[in-house]
Structure formats: C-alpha cells, structure tokens
Design a protein around this motif. Structure first.
Motif, PDB file in Angstrom:
ATOM      1  N   VAL A 167       3.705   3.177  -1.476  1.00  0.00           N
ATOM      2  CA  VAL A 167       2.954   3.481  -2.696  1.00  0.00           C
ATOM      3  C   VAL A 167       1.553   2.891  -2.565  1.00  0.00           C
ATOM      4  CG1 VAL A 167       4.868   3.731  -4.315  1.00  0.00           C
ATOM      5  CG2 VAL A 167       4.005   1.455  -3.807  1.00  0.00           C
ATOM      6  N   THR A 168       0.584   3.590  -3.105  1.00  0.00           N
ATOM      7  CA  THR A 168      -0.806   3.153  -3.049  1.00  0.00           C
ATOM      8  C   THR A 168      -1.248   2.625  -4.409  1.00  0.00           C
ATOM      9  OG1 THR A 168      -1.670   5.324  -3.702  1.00  0.00           O
ATOM     10  CG2 THR A 168      -1.237   4.961  -1.341  1.00  0.00           C
ATOM     11  N   GLU A 169      -2.426   1.999  -4.430  1.00  0.00           N
ATOM     12  CA  GLU A 169      -2.971   1.512  -5.698  1.00  0.00           C
ATOM     13  C   GLU A 169      -3.174   2.667  -6.678  1.00  0.00           C
ATOM     14  OE1 GLU A 169      -6.451  -0.825  -5.253  1.00  0.00           O
ATOM     15  OE2 GLU A 169      -5.562  -2.206  -3.790  1.00  0.00           O
ATOM     16  N   GLN A 170      -3.560   3.821  -6.147  1.00  0.00           N
ATOM     17  CA  GLN A 170      -3.753   4.991  -6.999  1.00  0.00           C
ATOM     18  C   GLN A 170      -2.428   5.431  -7.625  1.00  0.00           C
ATOM     19  OE1 GLN A 170      -5.624   8.260  -4.992  1.00  0.00           O
ATOM     20  NE2 GLN A 170      -5.690   9.565  -6.827  1.00  0.00           N
ATOM     21  N   ASP A 171      -1.343   5.380  -6.823  1.00  0.00           N
ATOM     22  CA  ASP A 171      -0.023   5.735  -7.359  1.00  0.00           C
ATOM     23  C   ASP A 171       0.378   4.792  -8.481  1.00  0.00           C
ATOM     24  OD1 ASP A 171       0.266   7.794  -5.484  1.00  0.00           O
ATOM     25  OD2 ASP A 171       1.141   6.435  -4.005  1.00  0.00           O
ATOM     26  N   LEU A 172       0.125   3.490  -8.273  1.00  0.00           N
ATOM     27  CA  LEU A 172       0.525   2.490  -9.256  1.00  0.00           C
ATOM     28  C   LEU A 172      -0.202   2.668 -10.581  1.00  0.00           C
ATOM     29  CD1 LEU A 172       0.674  -0.664  -6.952  1.00  0.00           C
ATOM     30  CD2 LEU A 172       2.605   0.584  -7.901  1.00  0.00           C
ATOM     31  N   ALA A 173      -1.374   3.284 -10.524  1.00  0.00           N
ATOM     32  CA  ALA A 173      -2.146   3.480 -11.746  1.00  0.00           C
ATOM     33  C   ALA A 173      -1.757   4.766 -12.467  1.00  0.00           C
ATOM     34  CB  ALA A 173      -3.638   3.503 -11.416  1.00  0.00           C
ATOM     35  N   ASP A 174      -0.896   5.562 -11.851  1.00  0.00           N
ATOM     36  CA  ASP A 174      -0.518   6.855 -12.429  1.00  0.00           C
ATOM     37  C   ASP A 174       0.990   6.873 -12.654  1.00  0.00           C
ATOM     38  OD1 ASP A 174       0.132   9.515 -12.951  1.00  0.00           O
ATOM     39  OD2 ASP A 174      -1.434  10.302 -11.633  1.00  0.00           O
ATOM     40  N   GLU A 175       1.412   6.691 -13.903  1.00  0.00           N
ATOM     41  CA  GLU A 175       2.833   6.595 -14.212  1.00  0.00           C
ATOM     42  C   GLU A 175       3.576   7.879 -13.868  1.00  0.00           C
ATOM     43  OE1 GLU A 175       6.226   4.574 -15.212  1.00  0.00           O
ATOM     44  OE2 GLU A 175       4.168   3.783 -15.097  1.00  0.00           O
ATOM     45  N   ALA A 176       2.932   9.033 -14.066  1.00  0.00           N
ATOM     46  CA  ALA A 176       3.577  10.313 -13.749  1.00  0.00           C
ATOM     47  C   ALA A 176       3.827  10.428 -12.243  1.00  0.00           C
ATOM     48  CB  ALA A 176       2.712  11.471 -14.234  1.00  0.00           C
ATOM     49  N   GLU A 177       2.856  10.008 -11.441  1.00  0.00           N
ATOM     50  CA  GLU A 177       3.019  10.045  -9.988  1.00  0.00           C
ATOM     51  C   GLU A 177       4.128   9.090  -9.539  1.00  0.00           C
ATOM     52  OE1 GLU A 177       2.222  11.192  -6.010  1.00  0.00           O
ATOM     53  OE2 GLU A 177       1.637  12.056  -7.934  1.00  0.00           O
ATOM     54  N   LEU A 178       4.197   7.921 -10.165  1.00  0.00           N
ATOM     55  CA  LEU A 178       5.252   6.959  -9.830  1.00  0.00           C
ATOM     56  C   LEU A 178       6.630   7.529 -10.133  1.00  0.00           C
ATOM     57  CD1 LEU A 178       4.037   3.377 -10.822  1.00  0.00           C
ATOM     58  CD2 LEU A 178       4.675   4.215  -8.563  1.00  0.00           C
ATOM     59  N   LYS A 179       6.763   8.234 -11.233  1.00  0.00           N
ATOM     60  CA  LYS A 179       8.048   8.840 -11.584  1.00  0.00           C
ATOM     61  C   LYS A 179       8.470   9.852 -10.527  1.00  0.00           C
ATOM     62  CE  LYS A 179       9.171   6.863 -15.482  1.00  0.00           C
ATOM     63  NZ  LYS A 179      10.412   6.023 -15.580  1.00  0.00           N
ATOM     64  N   GLY A 241      -0.961   8.929   5.515  1.00  0.00           N
ATOM     65  CA  GLY A 241      -1.611   8.380   6.698  1.00  0.00           C
ATOM     66  C   GLY A 241      -1.122   7.003   7.098  1.00  0.00           C
ATOM     67  N   ASN A 242      -0.231   6.397   6.309  1.00  0.00           N
ATOM     68  CA  ASN A 242       0.327   5.083   6.634  1.00  0.00           C
ATOM     69  C   ASN A 242       1.781   5.219   7.060  1.00  0.00           C
ATOM     70  OD1 ASN A 242      -2.055   3.668   5.859  1.00  0.00           O
ATOM     71  ND2 ASN A 242      -1.448   3.884   3.710  1.00  0.00           N
ATOM     72  N   LYS A 243       2.182   4.388   7.993  1.00  0.00           N
ATOM     73  CA  LYS A 243       3.568   4.391   8.440  1.00  0.00           C
ATOM     74  C   LYS A 243       4.404   3.495   7.537  1.00  0.00           C
ATOM     75  CE  LYS A 243       3.184   7.031  12.095  1.00  0.00           C
ATOM     76  NZ  LYS A 243       3.863   8.342  12.166  1.00  0.00           N
ATOM     77  N   VAL A 244       5.467   4.048   6.999  1.00  0.00           N
ATOM     78  CA  VAL A 244       6.356   3.259   6.148  1.00  0.00           C
ATOM     79  C   VAL A 244       7.095   2.230   6.996  1.00  0.00           C
ATOM     80  CG1 VAL A 244       8.406   3.331   4.674  1.00  0.00           C
ATOM     81  CG2 VAL A 244       6.653   5.100   4.463  1.00  0.00           C
ATOM     82  N   ALA A 245       7.078   0.998   6.568  1.00  0.00           N
ATOM     83  CA  ALA A 245       7.831  -0.075   7.215  1.00  0.00           C
ATOM     84  C   ALA A 245       8.945  -0.520   6.279  1.00  0.00           C
ATOM     85  CB  ALA A 245       6.911  -1.247   7.552  1.00  0.00           C
ATOM     86  N   CYS A 246       9.967  -1.154   6.834  1.00  0.00           N
ATOM     87  CA  CYS A 246      11.113  -1.588   6.023  1.00  0.00           C
ATOM     88  C   CYS A 246      11.421  -3.055   6.281  1.00  0.00           C
ATOM     89  CB  CYS A 246      12.351  -0.752   6.340  1.00  0.00           C
ATOM     90  SG  CYS A 246      12.192   0.996   5.943  1.00  0.00           S
ATOM     91  N   ASP A 247      11.965  -3.673   5.285  1.00  0.00           N
ATOM     92  CA  ASP A 247      12.423  -5.056   5.405  1.00  0.00           C
ATOM     93  C   ASP A 247      13.626  -5.218   4.471  1.00  0.00           C
ATOM     94  OD1 ASP A 247      12.574  -7.663   6.211  1.00  0.00           O
ATOM     95  OD2 ASP A 247      10.537  -8.207   5.600  1.00  0.00           O
ATOM     96  N   TYR A 248      14.256  -6.373   4.544  1.00  0.00           N
ATOM     97  CA  TYR A 248      15.385  -6.683   3.666  1.00  0.00           C
ATOM     98  C   TYR A 248      15.013  -7.824   2.724  1.00  0.00           C
ATOM     99  CZ  TYR A 248      18.048  -4.106   7.218  1.00  0.00           C
ATOM    100  OH  TYR A 248      18.503  -3.159   8.094  1.00  0.00           O
ATOM    101  N   LEU A 249      15.687  -7.877   1.599  1.00  0.00           N
ATOM    102  CA  LEU A 249      15.497  -8.964   0.643  1.00  0.00           C
ATOM    103  C   LEU A 249      16.864  -9.444   0.188  1.00  0.00           C
ATOM    104  CD1 LEU A 249      13.296 -10.494  -1.100  1.00  0.00           C
ATOM    105  CD2 LEU A 249      13.848  -8.857  -2.913  1.00  0.00           C
ATOM    106  N   GLU A 250      17.004 -10.764   0.038  1.00  0.00           N
ATOM    107  CA  GLU A 250      18.288 -11.308  -0.403  1.00  0.00           C
ATOM    108  C   GLU A 250      18.592 -10.825  -1.833  1.00  0.00           C
ATOM    109  OE1 GLU A 250      15.792 -13.015   0.693  1.00  0.00           O
ATOM    110  OE2 GLU A 250      16.392 -14.128   2.489  1.00  0.00           O
TER     111      GLU A 250
END
Length: 260
Positions: A167-179, A241-250
């Motif tokens: 997610v980008t900063e632009q996505d975070l500012a757009d609730e419809a896009e986030l949905k 244009g960005n490669k999605v990376a993954c990690d784990y969280l407890e």
C-alpha cells in the motif's frame, strides 16, 4: 492492485509425472528415495517408515532455506532429503522426502502440503509407502503445541503474515481505494488457508498519536502453515512498480496492535 495475482481457478496439476493426485488411491509407483546414492544426499538417508513423507511438484528454483521454512511451518524435522538434479549444489529435481520429529504431525503436514500452489506449481504430498501406515501415524490428538517451527534467516513462521510495499501513502489517504485493496487481498489470501482477519493501519487524525505499521498489511491466518503457503505465493509480486515483501509477526503482538 497486486499485479500478477489471479482470482480465477488454480493451475492444472503439474507433478513431474508423479502418479498421484488429491482424492486418488495410494500409488507406490512414485520416485524412489535414492538419498544414499551419489549426488542425491541432502541431510541423510531416510529409512522407510509410516511417517516418511514424499512431496512432489517442488519448484526447481526453490532454495533449501525456503523448502525448510515451508516444511517446518508444521513442526520440527527429523530428516530431510532434497533429491537433486546432479551434485550437492544443484537445483531440486522436483521432489523430496522428509520426516518429522513428532509422528503425530505426519497426517497434518500431508494435508497441509498437498495441493499448495507455489510458483505456478502444485505440491503433492503423501506417505512414501502407504502400506507402512499404522495407528500411531493417524493420531492427531498431540498436534496442538507439539513442535514449534524453527526460524529461517530470523523469520519464524507465524499465523500472522505481514505484506510490505503493498500500500502507498496515496492509498492510505483514499478510504475507497483501501477498501478495494482489502477485498482483493482477502480473496487472494483465502486461496491458501483460513483467514481470520485482515488489518491495514490507517493514518492518525490530526492531533492523534502516531500509528505504527503504516504501509503494511497484516493477515491473520488460522495456522502458520497457511501463512507460509501464502508467503510463497505473494512474495515478489509487483505492486505499482514495487516488489511485495513478506514477514511474520508474533500473534500476541498482532492482537496488541504492536507493529513497531
């Protein structure tokens, strides 16, 4: 949206001519465990037993660390034999044999591994010799809390999968896009296991304290095995244009919303 992710049907079964598919009767005509022969040894020869597992359809470019991470999401391995094309440093030939420390894990690992899609291939997992099955190998009662997964390069498999660069900063500012993103991610994640929840941190309102985890997507799966299967499929996907990376969280940190 995440490019390259299809919400359609799963790819056709491609098991390197292994005569086995989900729902079929057992077949003892699969590849032999030649781990004792030159060039095929990875960890050790694994003697035939009710708990020796065959896994076919393994992508040739999967690294040893990635293979171990996938398998150890179910529990601690007693032995692993990755059958290779030639010498000890050559790629995986497309199948392997393994055995877990806890015999009760055998059935759960087979069920979890069989049918997983990794890099456009579909795994097939079964007992190496179904005729050796005994009552002990079908006992699932001791699975809960049995063997904890080992860390791989500091990344300990967990039911909580974290997507970075999705997610980008632009996505975070757009609730419809986030949905929209939430719907797409949820539909894709459900292909690999049971999804309990999905969380995308939102920017704080003016005057509110900072929010940790901004720019990350947190997917809570029912098990570490499901999360690991999803990681193999989602990591490296292209997003704007960005490669999605993954990690784990407890899990405890996830439920406390401790994303720092």
């Amino acid at each position: 949206m995440l490019e390259g992710i299809s919400i359609g049907q799963l790819p056709e079964l491609d098991l390197l001519k292994v005569p086995f598919a989900r729902g079929s009767g057992h077949n003892r005509g699969g590849p032999a465990d030649n781990s004792g022969s030159s060039g095929n040894r990875n960890s050790m020869h694994i003697p035939d037993s009710p708990n020796k597992i065959f896994v076919g359809g393994v992508p040739h470019d999967l690294t040893d660390a990635e293979i171990r991470e996938l398998l150890e999401a179910f529990g601690e391995l007693r032995a692993l034999n990755i059958v290779r094309e030639a010498g000890p440093d050559s790629p995986c030939k497309g199948f392997l044999f393994c055995e877990y420390v806890e015999p009760a894990i055998t059935d759960v690992a087979i069920q979890g591994l069989n049918g997983i899609n990794i890099r456009d291939r579909q795994l097939a997992a079964r007992r190496s010799d179904p005729d050796l099955v005994d009552a002990r190998s079908s006992n699932l009662a001791h699975i809960a809390g049995s063997a904890a997964p080992l860390s791989i390069d500091g990344r300990r498999p967990s039911p909580i999968l974290v997507l970075l660069n999705a997610v980008t900063e632009q996505d975070l500012a757009d609730e419809a896009e986030l949905k929209e993103i939430e719907i797409d991610i949820l539909e894709e994640a459900k292909k690999y296991g049971e999804v309990l929840s999905l969380h995308i941190p939102r920017p704080p309102a003016p005057g509110d304290p900072p929010v940790s985890g901004l720019g990350k997507i947190f997917i809570e799966f029912a098990s570490a095995a499901d999360a690991t299967a999803a990681r193999f499929r989602l990591e490296g996907r292209d997003f704007d244009g960005n490669k999605v990376a993954c990690d784990y969280l407890e899990p405890d940190r996830f439920h406390r919303r401790d994303f720092a």
